[in-house]
Design an enzyme around this catalytic site. Structure first.
Site, PDB file in Angstrom:
ATOM      1  N   LYS A 106      39.100  29.489  35.784  1.00 33.94           N
ATOM      2  CA  LYS A 106      40.334  29.896  36.466  1.00 33.94           C
ATOM      3  C   LYS A 106      40.483  29.111  37.769  1.00 33.94           C
ATOM      4  CE  LYS A 106      42.626  34.286  37.718  1.00 33.94           C
ATOM      5  NZ  LYS A 106      42.398  35.761  37.768  1.00 33.94           N
ATOM      6  N   SER A 153      45.942  38.537  35.660  1.00 35.28           N
ATOM      7  CA  SER A 153      46.319  37.238  36.202  1.00 35.28           C
ATOM      8  C   SER A 153      45.574  36.074  35.555  1.00 35.28           C
ATOM      9  CB  SER A 153      46.064  37.225  37.714  1.00 35.28           C
ATOM     10  OG  SER A 153      44.661  37.373  37.986  1.00 35.28           O
ATOM     11  N   SER A 175      42.546  41.994  35.460  1.00 36.68           N
ATOM     12  CA  SER A 175      43.053  40.639  35.256  1.00 36.68           C
ATOM     13  C   SER A 175      42.314  39.828  34.210  1.00 36.68           C
ATOM     14  CB  SER A 175      43.041  39.868  36.582  1.00 36.68           C
ATOM     15  OG  SER A 175      43.910  40.463  37.510  1.00 36.68           O
TER      16      SER A 175
END
Length: 622
Positions: free
Chosen positions: A101, A228, A252
């Site tokens: 990420k 996310s 997330s």
């Protein structure tokens, strides 16, 4: 026909390791295969020739914000090739393509967290990155995300160089074919030849196998991948990485894993160091793992987790938890845990499916005792009115699988876990996370950190009229106005408000009290006392009660407050800092989303237990 929990034909780390060790495949071939999929499912930004991309913008899933150059990736795999040839791989992750990420630092790469304010900020190697590199893993790129981790739909991307991430689950679910070892070898070798990559795209072999993930569907609806960690989930789902590292603040990792039909694991808060992770809400941020199987998740966690003997100073992270962690959590489904128990129970809403499924379980063989002695709690407080029938049905089928594997099911009544605490957890989470975000993001002012922006004409004119802004304040205002996206601005303003002197007691202290209450209730559910005479090993609830919404690229951004409900089943677990894993369950209902996520929760530091139970469930048949 019997069906397993897994929903698509993702390549696992175990299969790749077997192929590497037998010399039927090399890490370089696998890396080229994954890179080709990433390239062909990525919308080409700033391309002079639109024909360079096989997929149009509608069918580009855009998992990556920064896909590393192929030459750079292959320079890593050459050493892995040699180690496997000599029979001395560094670790189970040696040669395995993994994505990260983009709020996790990688040396020499921009650390953007999908925000314009961090443009041109170059990172160092985070704890996670260092562990992966030391294990021989191949880092293929940085994945898309909601800006600073703020969002549950994957649409709050404020970086100028990336496009919106899209969910591939509808196309993946059309082709549930499971490849054999030899078919994987043939597939990867054919697609790892540069001269044939483009020719093989969109070629269907006629038996459900795809030449290169035939995702093209003119009638497809663009669905949210969740957030996310949207790009991390999509990169695993489409096959451009075999695992991905994300972060989970209030769900997330687990939410996008649920919506994309893969496994998402959030360990105990602090069990993986956050050194080198861009902060959102420091008391909640947890590094998590997304993969195609529970065993893949376990292998990655075993590399990343903090181990006994490491001091906080050595780790450089005051939030790291190093005491009492299990070492070596590679899951063995033949190993049970806990003591045998009686008085099996299921909630009334879920027993029909469970009882029906158990009538024909007599020929399941060893599956009956994989979870013998495990006590699984079903909290009444999480069976809320908004939970749709297909989610309840999937919940019931998962309970039946647990019972068939030897577990006993116990209700956790509303007096033990209060529905009020569960419902108020969502509001408490957003108060606390916004407050912490307001504090953490204060550093991005264009002076200490962040891309500095000179005051524009509007701010200069405002200064003339008010005559109360100095140059520093004008630079900060300009930098944050241009650098932050709308959702980040909303949460920073909300956090600043609840921390103000006249609102702190009303909102922040109340949220902290709710957090303490739900944490106490969840932790008490694992303990046996006079009020709770059973004490469970695990808790099972859905990951989310909503299906992924469609994304209309031509419309305005969906209401961010409505999106908060996506996190109602995950935020209580985050507030308590407990480990949790989301696994995919095939939806037998033809209507709605093809897969539902089920969440297995354990007490703190009980990662081995929840990974074991999740692995058993993934191997169970209906």
């Amino acid at each position: 026909r019997k069906s397993k929990m897994a929903t698509h034909n993702g390549l696992t780390i175990q299969i790749a390791r077997t192929l590497f060790s037998s010399q039927r495949l090399t890490p370089s071939q696998l890396a080229l295969y994954c890179h080709s999929i990433a390239t062909h499912t990525q919308e080409q930004i700033n391309s002079d020739n639109s024909n360079n991309n096989v997929y149009d913008a509608f069918h580009a899933y855009n998992a990556f914000s920064n896909l590393f150059p192929l030459e750079e990736i292959l320079s890593q795999t050459i050493e892995s090739d040699q180690r496997y040839k000599l029979g001395i791989p560094k670790s189970p992750l040696d040669g395995i393509p993994i994505s990260i990420k983009c709020n996790i630092a990688v040396e020499g790469k921009e650390l953007t967290a999908s925000s314009n304010i961090l443009k041109n900020v170059v990172g160092y190697d985070s704890h996670v990155t260092t562990r992966l590199k030391d294990s021989g893993a191949i880092i293929v790129g940085l994945t898309n995300m909601d800006e600073f981790g703020m969002g549950s739909l994957g649409i709050n991307n404020n970086s100028v160089n990336t496009s919106m991430t899209k969910n591939p689950i509808l196309s993946l679910n059309k082709y549930p074919y499971q490849y054999s070892m030899e078919e994987w070898v043939e597939r990867i070798q054919s697609l790892s030849m540069p001269d044939h990559i483009r020719k093989s795209v969109h070629k269907n072999n006629g038996d459900g196998q795809l030449g290169d993930h035939d995702y093209h569907d003119d009638d497809a609806v663009i669905l949210s991948p969740g957030g996310s960690s949207s790009g991390s989930a999509v990169s695993v789902a489409v096959g451009s990485s075999l695992a991905s590292i994300g972060t989970d603040t209030g769900g997330s990792v687990r939410l996008p894993a649920s919506w994309c039909g893969i496994v998402g694991f959030k360990p105990t808060y602090g069990s993986i160091s956050r050194r080198g992770v861009v902060s959102y809400a420091s008391s909640l941020d947890t590094v998590g793992i997304l993969a195609n199987s529970v065993n893949c998740t376990s292998l990655v966690f075993d590399v990343l987790k903090n181990r006994d003997g490491n001091t906080l100073e050595e780790l450089g992270d005051a939030t790291s938890c190093t005491v009492g962690m299990d070492v070596g959590v590679n899951v063995d489904v033949d190993a049970g845990f806990g003591q045998s128990s009686q008085n099996a129970w299921t909630m009334n809403d879920l027993t029909k499916e469970s009882n029906h499924s158990n009538t024909d379980a007599s020929n399941d063989g060893p599956q009956n005792n994989w979870l013998e002695g495990v006590r699984v709690g079903i909290p009444e407080a999480f069976s809320i009115n908004e939970c749709p029938p297909q989610i309840l049905e999937a919940w019931g089928r998962t309970i039946s699988r647990l019972e068939k594997s030897g577990a006993t099911i116990h209700t956790i009544s509303e007096k033990n876990i209060s529905p009020t605490s569960v419902k108020m957890s969502l509001a408490a989470y957003y108060v606390i996370s916004c407050a912490e975000a307001s504090s953490n993001l204060a550093r991005y002012d264009g002076l200490k950190f962040g891309e500095s922006v000179r005051p524009n004409e509007e701010i200069l004119n405002q200064d003339k009229s008010n005559n109360n802004w100095n140059l520093r304040e004008m630079i900060v205002a300009s930098t944050r106005a241009k650098g932050f996206g709308n959702e980040v601005k909303r949460r920073v303003l909300a956090g600043t408000a609840v921390l103000s002197s006249d609102q702190f007691h009303t909102f922040y202290e109340a949220a902290a009290a709710v957090r303490a209450a739900i944490s106490s209730e969840l932790n008490d559910a694992f303990d046996k006392d006079e009020d709770n005479d059973y004490g469970v090993d695990l808790i099972l609830i859905p990951t989310t009660i909503t299906d992924p919404p469609s994304i209309d690229l031509d419309s305005s951004t969906p209401d961010s407050t409505e999106a908060f409900q996506n996190d109602i089943m995950t935020t209580p677990i985050s507030l308590a800092g407990l480990p949790s894993i989301s696994i995919p369950v095939q939806n037998s209902n033809k209507h709605g989303h093809p897969v539902a996520g089920m969440q297995i929760i354990g007490r703190k530091k009980a990662e081995q237990k929840i990974l074991h139970a999740a692995n058993v469930l993934m191997k169970c048949d209906d």
